[in-house]
Scaffold this motif. Structure first.
Motif, mmCIF file in Angstrom:
data_model
loop_
_atom_site.group_PDB
_atom_site.id
_atom_site.type_symbol
_atom_site.label_atom_id
_atom_site.label_comp_id
_atom_site.label_asym_id
_atom_site.label_seq_id
_atom_site.Cartn_x
_atom_site.Cartn_y
_atom_site.Cartn_z
ATOM 1 N N GLU A 90 -5.631 -2.281 -10.543
ATOM 2 C CA GLU A 90 -5.967 -0.909 -10.170
ATOM 3 C C GLU A 90 -6.410 -0.804 -8.716
ATOM 4 O O GLU A 90 -6.153 0.195 -8.046
ATOM 5 N N GLY A 91 -7.110 -1.829 -8.207
ATOM 6 C CA GLY A 91 -7.536 -1.794 -6.808
ATOM 7 C C GLY A 91 -6.358 -1.757 -5.857
ATOM 8 O O GLY A 91 -6.367 -1.018 -4.866
ATOM 9 N N MET A 92 -5.311 -2.555 -6.150
ATOM 10 C CA MET A 92 -4.121 -2.550 -5.305
ATOM 11 C C MET A 92 -3.404 -1.207 -5.380
ATOM 12 O O MET A 92 -2.886 -0.710 -4.376
ATOM 13 N N VAL A 93 -3.367 -0.599 -6.563
ATOM 14 C CA VAL A 93 -2.726 0.712 -6.700
ATOM 15 C C VAL A 93 -3.445 1.750 -5.840
ATOM 16 O O VAL A 93 -2.823 2.556 -5.137
ATOM 17 N N HIS A 94 -4.775 1.746 -5.888
ATOM 18 C CA HIS A 94 -5.553 2.673 -5.072
ATOM 19 C C HIS A 94 -5.291 2.440 -3.584
ATOM 20 O O HIS A 94 -5.097 3.384 -2.806
ATOM 21 N N PHE A 95 -5.284 1.180 -3.167
ATOM 22 C CA PHE A 95 -5.099 0.842 -1.749
ATOM 23 C C PHE A 95 -3.717 1.264 -1.253
ATOM 24 O O PHE A 95 -3.585 1.873 -0.181
ATOM 25 N N LEU A 96 -2.669 0.940 -2.021
ATOM 26 C CA LEU A 96 -1.316 1.296 -1.598
ATOM 27 C C LEU A 96 -1.127 2.814 -1.583
ATOM 28 O O LEU A 96 -0.441 3.350 -0.705
ATOM 29 N N VAL A 135 5.674 1.299 6.202
ATOM 30 C CA VAL A 135 6.095 1.775 4.891
ATOM 31 C C VAL A 135 7.102 0.814 4.267
ATOM 32 O O VAL A 135 7.023 0.479 3.071
ATOM 33 N N ARG A 136 8.047 0.342 5.087
ATOM 34 C CA ARG A 136 9.043 -0.607 4.577
ATOM 35 C C ARG A 136 8.392 -1.928 4.140
ATOM 36 O O ARG A 136 8.757 -2.510 3.115
ATOM 37 N N ILE A 137 7.420 -2.383 4.914
ATOM 38 C CA ILE A 137 6.721 -3.626 4.557
ATOM 39 C C ILE A 137 5.961 -3.458 3.246
ATOM 40 O O ILE A 137 5.990 -4.335 2.370
ATOM 41 N N LEU A 138 5.268 -2.328 3.088
ATOM 42 C CA LEU A 138 4.521 -2.092 1.855
ATOM 43 C C LEU A 138 5.441 -2.016 0.645
ATOM 44 O O LEU A 138 5.143 -2.573 -0.421
ATOM 45 N N ASP A 139 6.579 -1.318 0.797
ATOM 46 C CA ASP A 139 7.500 -1.179 -0.328
ATOM 47 C C ASP A 139 8.180 -2.497 -0.671
ATOM 48 O O ASP A 139 8.509 -2.752 -1.840
ATOM 49 N N THR A 140 8.411 -3.360 0.342
ATOM 50 C CA THR A 140 9.147 -4.604 0.114
ATOM 51 C C THR A 140 8.250 -5.723 -0.399
ATOM 52 O O THR A 140 8.595 -6.425 -1.357
ATOM 53 N N HIS A 141 7.098 -5.883 0.239
ATOM 54 C CA HIS A 141 6.248 -7.032 -0.067
ATOM 55 C C HIS A 141 5.118 -6.713 -1.046
ATOM 56 O O HIS A 141 4.508 -7.636 -1.588
ATOM 57 N N TYR A 142 4.806 -5.444 -1.239
ATOM 58 C CA TYR A 142 3.719 -5.090 -2.151
ATOM 59 C C TYR A 142 4.174 -3.996 -3.120
ATOM 60 O O TYR A 142 3.591 -2.910 -3.178
ATOM 61 N N THR A 188 4.710 5.184 -8.567
ATOM 62 C CA THR A 188 5.717 4.700 -7.616
ATOM 63 C C THR A 188 6.646 5.819 -7.176
ATOM 64 O O THR A 188 6.972 5.968 -5.992
ATOM 65 N N GLN A 189 7.095 6.635 -8.132
ATOM 66 C CA GLN A 189 7.974 7.756 -7.786
ATOM 67 C C GLN A 189 7.264 8.769 -6.901
ATOM 68 O O GLN A 189 7.854 9.327 -5.966
ATOM 69 N N LEU A 190 5.987 9.018 -7.193
ATOM 70 C CA LEU A 190 5.224 9.976 -6.384
ATOM 71 C C LEU A 190 5.018 9.474 -4.969
ATOM 72 O O LEU A 190 5.055 10.236 -3.998
ATOM 73 N N GLN A 191 4.806 8.153 -4.796
ATOM 74 C CA GLN A 191 4.638 7.577 -3.461
ATOM 75 C C GLN A 191 5.914 7.731 -2.635
ATOM 76 O O GLN A 191 5.859 7.973 -1.415
ATOM 77 N N LYS A 192 7.061 7.616 -3.264
ATOM 78 C CA LYS A 192 8.319 7.761 -2.528
ATOM 79 C C LYS A 192 8.523 9.185 -2.043
ATOM 80 O O LYS A 192 9.220 9.423 -1.065
ATOM 81 N N ARG A 193 7.914 10.160 -2.736
ATOM 82 C CA ARG A 193 8.056 11.567 -2.332
ATOM 83 C C ARG A 193 7.055 11.977 -1.280
ATOM 84 O O ARG A 193 7.170 13.038 -0.668
ATOM 85 N N ILE A 194 6.012 11.142 -1.055
ATOM 86 C CA ILE A 194 4.976 11.491 -0.060
ATOM 87 C C ILE A 194 5.523 11.285 1.334
ATOM 88 O O ILE A 194 6.110 10.272 1.619
ATOM 89 N N HIS A 219 0.016 4.894 1.787
ATOM 90 C CA HIS A 219 1.181 5.783 1.844
ATOM 91 C C HIS A 219 0.767 7.204 2.229
ATOM 92 O O HIS A 219 1.480 7.871 2.995
ATOM 93 N N THR A 220 -0.344 7.675 1.736
ATOM 94 C CA THR A 220 -0.804 9.024 2.067
ATOM 95 C C THR A 220 -1.152 9.145 3.544
ATOM 96 O O THR A 220 -0.756 10.111 4.225
ATOM 97 N N VAL A 221 -1.878 8.157 4.074
ATOM 98 C CA VAL A 221 -2.267 8.186 5.487
ATOM 99 C C VAL A 221 -1.045 8.088 6.389
ATOM 100 O O VAL A 221 -0.906 8.840 7.373
ATOM 101 N N LEU A 222 -0.127 7.179 6.074
ATOM 102 C CA LEU A 222 1.066 7.011 6.906
ATOM 103 C C LEU A 222 1.944 8.256 6.880
ATOM 104 O O LEU A 222 2.504 8.646 7.919
#
Length: 317
Positions: A157-163, A142-149, A311-317, A167-170
């Protein structure tokens, strides 16, 4: 401890009786010599002289071939019964399971014999470390995704879907790991007490394994029923990880939540009273809706605003 010699060609009844006498002697030695050292409240219970006499007498008689007289066996059984009541919850089985004398060597103990209680506790260490490792790698990813991506205006849009999927799976896997860790924390807390007080029974190991599995399931399912905890000061919203850990630590936590929900809903409604095809009213925007809106957005300002919400919603997941 005195030894009881055995003769050849003994009947199964004699073997069983000799083993029972050995169990009684093992329990008697613990109650007399060791239990007072454990500061046990039951240590004040006196061992009647009749109990000691009956066990010692039967031990002496077993030095001769054959079964002792019936009267002596009856007196021994009565004495063993009274001794078991005094020693409860400690039993001859638990004394063997917590003694290195009756233990065995394994990869976790090396060439030295260790009791089954010690072996189980070290297996419990490994299971706990597994859940800790799973949580560590989850937080690291999670830290790597938030820092580097990070998501910004340039993210496609593809990157948004992937990230979002990552985050949901993790977040989901993390809840299961915290539930398992909570169950292990409870078992570790109880294990050393059982070993110290000589109450560990290897027959209950399947129960302990089931508790770990139940902790994993509870950690993943608790959010279906609870999202906050009510106390004297009102309701307090806590993190998903905390709820998952509590559900794993207390096996009753999930079941009490299920019972509260069922008591509040099931007695008041039936299948006949359920509305059919009633449209669902949603007060919160889901990740799927945001992604759909991002695809349909035409202006850069709209896309930036939607990405900020994602981005805000991902931080709450």
């Amino acid at each position: 401890m005195d030894t009881i010699t055995t003769t050849t060609n003994e009947s199964p009844l004699e073997d069983e009786f000799r083993q029972e006498v050995k169990d009684a002697r093992l329990l008697l030695d613990f109650v007399i010599a060791q239990r007072p050292a454990l500061d046990d409240p039951q240590a004040s219970l006196p061992v009647d002289d009749k109990i000691i006499t009956a066990i010692k007498t039967i031990e002496t008689q077993l030095l001769e071939p054959g079964l002792p007289p019936q009267d002596a066996r009856i007196a021994f059984e009565a004495a063993y019964r009274d001794l078991a009541i005094i020693a409860k919850p400690v039993t001859a089985r638990s004394l063997r399971d917590t003694s290195d004398q009756f233990g065995w060597a394994s990869l976790l103990t090396g060439r030295y014999k260790r009791s089954q209680a010690i072996v189980w506790s070290r297996y419990l260490w490994l299971i706990t470390l597994f859940f800790l490792g799973a949580i560590f790698f989850d937080q690291l990813l999670v830290r790597i995704l938030d820092t580097h991506y990070p998501l910004d205006e340039e993210s496609d849009e593809g990157m948004v879907h992937f990230l979002s999927l990552c985050h949901t799976v993790l977040a989901t896997l993390s809840r299961y790991s915290y539930g398992g860790l909570g169950a292990c924390a409870y078992l570790l807390r109880s294990c050393h007490v059982f070993i110290y007080r000589r109450e560990f029974n290897s027959d209950r190991i399947p129960e302990y394994l089931n508790r770990i599995l139940l902790g994993v399931v509870s950690g993943g399912a608790i959010l279906l029923f609870v999202d906050q905890i009510s106390g004297d000061g009102g309701s307090v919203t806590i993190s998903e990880a905390t709820l998952a850990f509590l559900a794993g630590y207390s096996s009753d936590f999930l079941f009490k939540a299920i019972e509260r929900v069922s008591d509040a809903i099931l007695p008041k409604i039936g299948l006949e009273s359920l509305p059919k095809a009633r449209p669902e009213i949603r007060l919160q925007v889901s990740m799927t809706e945001l992604l759909d809106r991002l695809e349909k957005a035409t202006t850069p300002e709209d896309k930036k605003a939607i990405r900020d919400l994602i981005t805000q919603l991902q931080k709450r997941i």
